[in-house]
Design a protein around this motif. Structure first.
Motif, PDB file in Angstrom:
ATOM      1  N   GLN A  44      -9.832   3.949  -1.269  1.00 19.52           N
ATOM      2  CA  GLN A  44      -8.705   3.130  -1.705  1.00 19.52           C
ATOM      3  C   GLN A  44      -8.839   2.859  -3.195  1.00 19.52           C
ATOM      4  O   GLN A  44      -9.939   2.619  -3.695  1.00 19.52           O
ATOM      5  CB  GLN A  44      -8.661   1.804  -0.941  1.00 19.52           C
ATOM      6  CG  GLN A  44      -8.498   1.945   0.562  1.00 19.52           C
ATOM      7  CD  GLN A  44      -8.381   0.612   1.270  1.00 19.52           C
ATOM      8  OE1 GLN A  44      -7.763  -0.322   0.755  1.00 19.52           O
ATOM      9  NE2 GLN A  44      -8.956   0.509   2.457  1.00 19.52           N
ATOM     10  N   VAL A 102      -5.551   5.966  -0.165  1.00 15.00           N
ATOM     11  CA  VAL A 102      -4.500   4.959  -0.257  1.00 15.00           C
ATOM     12  C   VAL A 102      -4.561   4.261  -1.619  1.00 15.00           C
ATOM     13  O   VAL A 102      -5.634   4.003  -2.146  1.00 15.00           O
ATOM     14  CB  VAL A 102      -4.663   3.913   0.868  1.00 15.00           C
ATOM     15  CG1 VAL A 102      -3.632   2.792   0.734  1.00 15.00           C
ATOM     16  CG2 VAL A 102      -4.545   4.564   2.234  1.00 15.00           C
ATOM     17  N   ILE A 136      -9.069   6.594   6.663  1.00 18.86           N
ATOM     18  CA  ILE A 136      -8.985   6.260   5.233  1.00 18.86           C
ATOM     19  C   ILE A 136     -10.382   6.301   4.628  1.00 18.86           C
ATOM     20  O   ILE A 136     -11.262   5.530   5.008  1.00 18.86           O
ATOM     21  CB  ILE A 136      -8.345   4.881   5.038  1.00 18.86           C
ATOM     22  CG1 ILE A 136      -6.924   4.870   5.613  1.00 18.86           C
ATOM     23  CG2 ILE A 136      -8.323   4.501   3.553  1.00 18.86           C
ATOM     24  CD1 ILE A 136      -6.278   3.505   5.645  1.00 18.86           C
ATOM     25  N   GLU A 161      -2.680  -0.828   4.975  1.00 21.65           N
ATOM     26  CA  GLU A 161      -3.295   0.441   4.592  1.00 21.65           C
ATOM     27  C   GLU A 161      -3.087   1.500   5.671  1.00 21.65           C
ATOM     28  O   GLU A 161      -2.794   2.663   5.367  1.00 21.65           O
ATOM     29  CB  GLU A 161      -4.789   0.248   4.310  1.00 21.65           C
ATOM     30  CG  GLU A 161      -5.103  -0.588   3.084  1.00 21.65           C
ATOM     31  CD  GLU A 161      -4.975  -2.092   3.343  1.00 21.65           C
ATOM     32  OE1 GLU A 161      -5.059  -2.858   2.363  1.00 21.65           O
ATOM     33  OE2 GLU A 161      -4.796  -2.495   4.521  1.00 21.65           O
ATOM     34  N   ASP A 162      -3.234   1.104   6.931  1.00 23.05           N
ATOM     35  CA  ASP A 162      -2.985   2.057   8.016  1.00 23.05           C
ATOM     36  C   ASP A 162      -1.513   2.463   8.057  1.00 23.05           C
ATOM     37  O   ASP A 162      -1.181   3.644   8.246  1.00 23.05           O
ATOM     38  CB  ASP A 162      -3.365   1.439   9.361  1.00 23.05           C
ATOM     39  CG  ASP A 162      -4.861   1.490   9.643  1.00 23.05           C
ATOM     40  OD1 ASP A 162      -5.627   1.878   8.739  1.00 23.05           O
ATOM     41  OD2 ASP A 162      -5.264   1.138  10.766  1.00 23.05           O
ATOM     42  N   ALA A 176       0.849  -1.187   0.000  1.00 24.99           N
ATOM     43  CA  ALA A 176       0.000   0.000   0.000  1.00 24.99           C
ATOM     44  C   ALA A 176       0.885   1.237   0.000  1.00 24.99           C
ATOM     45  O   ALA A 176       2.006   1.218   0.510  1.00 24.99           O
ATOM     46  CB  ALA A 176      -0.923   0.014   1.216  1.00 24.99           C
ATOM     47  N   THR A 228      -3.467   0.733  -3.347  1.00 23.04           N
ATOM     48  CA  THR A 228      -3.134  -0.652  -2.935  1.00 23.04           C
ATOM     49  C   THR A 228      -2.566  -1.435  -4.110  1.00 23.04           C
ATOM     50  O   THR A 228      -2.921  -1.201  -5.262  1.00 23.04           O
ATOM     51  CB  THR A 228      -4.367  -1.366  -2.383  1.00 23.04           C
ATOM     52  OG1 THR A 228      -5.412  -1.365  -3.359  1.00 23.04           O
ATOM     53  CG2 THR A 228      -4.880  -0.671  -1.120  1.00 23.04           C
ATOM     54  N   SER A 248      -0.537   4.992   5.595  1.00 20.74           N
ATOM     55  CA  SER A 248      -1.190   6.283   5.825  1.00 20.74           C
ATOM     56  C   SER A 248      -0.672   6.959   7.084  1.00 20.74           C
ATOM     57  O   SER A 248      -1.229   7.964   7.515  1.00 20.74           O
ATOM     58  CB  SER A 248      -2.707   6.068   5.973  1.00 20.74           C
ATOM     59  OG  SER A 248      -3.242   5.376   4.888  1.00 20.74           O
ATOM     60  N   GLY A 258       0.541   5.571   0.603  1.00 24.06           N
ATOM     61  CA  GLY A 258      -0.280   6.724   0.934  1.00 24.06           C
ATOM     62  C   GLY A 258      -0.222   7.761  -0.172  1.00 24.06           C
ATOM     63  O   GLY A 258       0.772   7.883  -0.890  1.00 24.06           O
TER      64      GLY A 258
END
Length: 331
Positions: free
Chosen positions: A304, A327, A301, A115-116, A36, A329, A119, A38
């Protein structure tokens, strides 16, 4: 590997999805399988040659990534194949594979989704450096956040809450105001998108109505342009005005205001601070992981996109319609 490359200056439509040989990690580098990346405002500027950093073309935008280590370069210690890492890359993140300097990589726990992690470092790093290192924000102080529904703005709301401050979130629409209240803003202001002189006066009056005669202690300005002057005027005695970014343009403010208010105009260049003060950055990251583990901060978020649709992510961010973080991915 696949990478979304900037081959000529221009908007997101100029980016080309390209297949390339996998990179090899050099001395002191990690090869990361990116999961992922950001999306941040500098990405929208860099592809147009409007950012202070201008990588040679072709290059992939994407200044922060999260993924798995799949290769180690010579001289690397402290990392193993399979480690989950996030990294501040500057550019290159919109790709499935990337060689990064091991010194810039940070391990993150398995409990944190990719994902976190992707970010996390840019928005929280910027806002924590701004509020803690540059403004020395204290409990019960009032902070006014411009552009509060964006990535760094939402991070600033959460961090100011964690630091015990009162938060006034300034945004351009009701849905953004509602979003900011949901994540912890105490008060919200909706300012005009066309910030002419009457709108500036109205914005200033709205701030005064919430802040009172003492004014605000800290302004976190991630917008710039004509929005900055009424925010600067709202500062109380010995207030701190944080210059974070200017998607609305570089502001022109009367310099008699800092004199009359005894206030400071403070630049926030987090990227430079990371390299100039790596120990301080490491301490801040430790603090931020602790706040995440306690549930006091969590990347907001809102969208995506897969790599082959990353242009849409950049368009959404550039339009100033994004809520929280976006985000990209990788499959």
């Amino acid at each position: 590997m696949q990478a979304l490359l900037s081959v000529a200056p221009g908007g997101p439509e100029t980016l080309e999805l390209t297949t390339l040989p996998n990179p090899s990690p050099g001395m002191g580098e990690l090869l990361v399988r990116v999961r992922a990346a950001g999306v941040n405002f500098p990405d929208t500027l860099m592809i147009r040659d409007l950012y202070q950093i201008k990588p040679p073309r072709p290059f992939a935008p994407g200044g922060e990534i999260a993924g798995e280590v799949i290769g180690l370069g010579e001289g690397v210690s402290g990392f193993n194949v399979g480690d989950r890492v996030l990294a501040l890359t500057g550019h290159g993140g919109f790709a499935t594979h990337l060689a990064v300097k091991a010194a810039t990589a940070v391990k993150f726990p398995s409990s944190m989704p990719f994902e976190d992690a992707a970010s996390f470092i840019f928005t929280y790093g910027t806002s924590y450096h701004a509020l803690k290192d540059r403004a020395a924000l204290q409990q019960r102080e009032t902070v006014l956040i411009l552009g509060a529904a964006g990535g760094v703005g939402t991070a600033a709301i959460e961090l100011a809450n964690a630091m015990g401050a009162r938060v006034i979130a300034a945004v351009s629409s009701q849905d953004k105001a509602d979003f900011c209240r949901q994540i912890g803003a105490d008060e919200t202001i909706i300012y005009a998108r066309d910030m002419d002189k009457p709108a500036q006066k109205a914005f200033g009056s709205d701030i005064k109505a919430l802040a009172g005669s003492q004014g605000v202690d800290v302004v976190y300005d991630a917008v710039g342009g004509a929005y900055s002057e009424p925010a600067l005027r709202s500062l109380g005695w010995k207030g701190r005005f944080l210059v974070v970014g200017f998607p609305a343009g570089i502001p022109q403010v009367p310099l008699n205001l800092p004199l009359l208010k005894g206030c400071q105009i403070v630049g926030v260049f987090w990227g430079a601070s990371v390299f100039r003060d790596p120990k301080g950055h490491g301490k801040n990251m430790k603090d931020l992981f602790g706040l995440y583990a306690k549930g006091q901060i969590k990347p907001q978020i809102s969208a995506q996109f897969p790599l082959d649709q990353a242009q849409k992510a950049l368009d959404l961010l550039a339009s100033r319609k994004a809520l929280g973080k976006i985000v990209v991915t990788m499959a």
